[in-house]
Write a protein that holds these residues in place. Structure first.
Motif, short mmCIF file in Angstrom:
data_model
loop_
_atom_site.label_atom_id
_atom_site.label_comp_id
_atom_site.label_asym_id
_atom_site.label_seq_id
_atom_site.Cartn_x
_atom_site.Cartn_y
_atom_site.Cartn_z
N SER A 70 0.83 -1.21 0.00
CA SER A 70 0.00 0.00 0.00
C SER A 70 0.86 1.26 0.00
O SER A 70 2.03 1.22 0.38
CB SER A 70 -0.92 0.00 1.21
OG SER A 70 -0.16 0.21 2.38
N THR A 71 0.25 2.36 -0.42
CA THR A 71 0.96 3.63 -0.47
C THR A 71 1.45 4.03 0.92
O THR A 71 2.57 4.51 1.08
CB THR A 71 0.03 4.74 -1.00
OG1 THR A 71 -0.68 4.22 -2.11
CG2 THR A 71 0.80 5.95 -1.43
N VAL A 72 0.61 3.81 1.92
CA VAL A 72 0.98 4.17 3.29
C VAL A 72 2.23 3.39 3.72
O VAL A 72 3.12 3.92 4.37
CB VAL A 72 -0.20 3.90 4.25
CG1 VAL A 72 0.21 4.12 5.69
CG2 VAL A 72 -1.36 4.80 3.92
N ARG A 89 4.56 2.43 1.77
CA ARG A 89 5.73 2.88 1.02
C ARG A 89 6.17 4.28 1.41
O ARG A 89 7.21 4.74 0.94
CB ARG A 89 5.44 2.82 -0.49
CG ARG A 89 5.41 1.38 -1.02
CD ARG A 89 5.37 1.34 -2.53
NE ARG A 89 4.09 1.78 -3.06
CZ ARG A 89 3.91 2.86 -3.78
NH1 ARG A 89 4.91 3.63 -4.08
NH2 ARG A 89 2.73 3.17 -4.22
N LEU A 90 5.38 4.99 2.23
CA LEU A 90 5.77 6.33 2.65
C LEU A 90 7.03 6.26 3.49
O LEU A 90 7.24 5.30 4.24
CB LEU A 90 4.64 7.00 3.44
CG LEU A 90 3.43 7.42 2.63
CD1 LEU A 90 2.33 7.91 3.55
CD2 LEU A 90 3.80 8.51 1.66
#
Lengths: 132, 220
Positions: A117-119, A121-122
Motif C-alpha cells: 500500500s501507499t501508506v 511505502r511512505l
C-alpha cells in the motif's frame, strides 16, 4: 589493500544475499488480529485471486467487509456462522473451512497489513503505534 | 629445425595478403558504425541507483509473506499463471484490471450466487478543477460502477453533492477519499499513474493563481 577490498566485496555480497523485504502481490492482506495469539499462522487474503472471480461489490457491499485491513474483526466463529468469508467458503460456492492452511498460510509474527500500500511505502510513519 | 622455420615462413607469407584483403573487406562503411553506436550491450549499462532486479508476481512460497513450511502454501495458485494473457500496467499487480474487464478477458460475478446478474453501470464523468498547475481530474463513474456498488462510496466516503468534498493528494496518499482503494487495491498513486486521474489539460488561457504574499509585495 587487497584484504580490505576483499572484505568489502564479501560484505557487499553478504548484504545482497540477505533475505529481502516481502515481495508479495499488491493488495495481499495479512490478518493477524488473533492468529498469533491462538497459535495459528496469520491469514493471507489474496485480493487479486478474488477480484478475478467476483467484483468488489460482492464482498464490500453485500457481505459488509469494511475497506480496512483487520478492521472487520473476523473470527472463525463468525465464519462458521456464515458471515464474512463463511458466506462463500461453506462448501457450496467455494471450499469449506476445514482447509485451515489455505488461508492460515502466513509467516508467524507478520503484522496485520495490506501489502504494497501507499501508506506502507511512505518514508515516514503516518501513525503512532498504540501503547502497550 | 631450419626446414620447419622455412616452412612456417612460407605459410605466413602466403596467408598474409589473404588476411589483409579480408581486413579491408571486413571494414564496414563509416555510416554503419555510427548507427551501431546506439546499441550498448546490457552488460555495460550503469546501475547507478543500485536497484535490484524487480521480481514480479512471485509464487506464494517465495513472496516473503506466505510460510513455505505450510503444505497448503504450495497448493495456492501463483499469480503469474492467473495473469497470463491479461493487459498489463507498470504498477500495482502489473495487470490492467479495468481493461481486462472491458475486453471480457475477465468476467467476475456481480452477485455471489447468480452469474447472470449484470452490474448497475452509470456513465457519468465528474470534472474536478485542480488549483495547481497539474491537469484537472476527470472522475469516470463507469469503471467504478462496473466493480462497485453506489453504497460503497456514497454517502460515507464521498458526499454526492457538488463542491461538498474537499480532498488533496496528501489525504489520498494517507488512505482517505480515493486513497481508500487507490494505493491499496486499485491502481496505486505513483509518478507513472498521475495522468490516469489528472487527465484533462487546463484551458489554453489558464494561468496559475498567484500567491497572496507575492501579490501584496511583489518587490520584496
Amino acid at each position: 589493500m587487497y584484504k580490505s577490498a576483499l572484505i568489502g566485496l564479501l560484505s557487499m555480497l553478504a548484504a545482497m544475499a540477505l533475505p529481502q523485504a516481502a515481495q508479495a502481490e499488491y493488495a495481499d492482506v495479512v490478518m493477524n488480529n488473533y492468529s498469533d495469539a491462538a497459535g495459528m499462522r496469520p491469514v493471507v487474503f489474496p485480493h487479486w485471486y478474488h477480484r478475478i472471480r467476483f467484483r468488489c461489490k460482492v464482498c464490500h457491499a453485500d457481505l459488509g467487509f469494511k475497506f480496512k485491513a483487520g478492521g472487520n474483526k473476523i473470527t472463525m466463529a463468525k465464519i462458521i456462522d456464515g458471515q464474512f468469508c463463511g458466506a462463500c467458503h461453506n462448501g457450496e460456492i467455494s471450499w469449506s473451512v476445514e482447509n485451515c492452511g489455505m488461508c492460515h498460510s502466513g509467516i508467524a509474527g507478520t503484522p496485520t497489513q495490506i501489502h504494497g500500500s501507499t501508506v506502507q511505502r511512505l518514508v515516514a510513519p503516518t501513525y503512532k503505534k498504540l501503547g502497550k | 629445425m631450419k626446414m620447419k622455420q622455412f616452412f612456417l615462413g612460407v605459410v605466413a607469407l602466403s596467408v598474409l595478403p589473404v588476411v589483409a584483403i579480408q581486413v579491408e573487406a571486413a571494414q564496414p562503411p563509416l555510416k554503419e558504425v555510427k548507427a551501431a553506436k546506439g546499441h550498448v550491450s546490457t552488460a555495460n549499462t550503469f546501475n547507478r541507483l543500485l536497484k535490484k532486479p524487480m521480481a514480479k508476481n512471485l509464487p506464494p512460497a517465495e513472496d516473503g509473506i506466505h510460510d513455505a513450511d505450510n503444505d497448503n502454501t504450495h497448493v495456492l495458485q501463483p499469480p503469474k499463471i492467473a495473469y497470463d494473457g491479461l493487459p498489463t500496467t507498470p504498477f500495482g499487480n502489473y495487470v490492467d484490471w479495468v481493461k481486462a474487464l472491458d475486453t471480457n478477458l475477465l468476467q467476475p460475478r456481480y452477485d455471489r450466487f447468480d452469474p447472470t446478474i449484470e452490474p448497475l453501470v452509470m456513465d457519468l464523468d465528474i470534472v474536478r478543477e485542480v488549483k495547481s498547475t497539474v491537469p484537472d481530474v476527470v472522475f469516470p463513474h463507469k469503471p467504478h460502477t462496473q466493480w462497485l456498488h453506489c453504497s460503497n462510496c456514497h454517502p460515507k466516503i464521498f458526499i454526492p453533492q457538488r463542491k461538498a468534498n474537499v480532498m488533496n493528494m496528501s489525504g489520498i496518499l494517507l488512505g482517505q477519499q480515493c486513497g481508500v482503494c487507490h494505493g491499496k487495491v486499485a491502481f496505486p498513486v505513483t509518478t507513472q499513474s498521475c495522468t490516469k486521474c489528472h487527465s484533462k489539460p487546463k484551458p489554453a488561457d489558464w494561468k496559475p493563481p498567484q500567491s497572496e504574499t507575492s501579490l501584496k509585495d511583489p518587490w520584496r
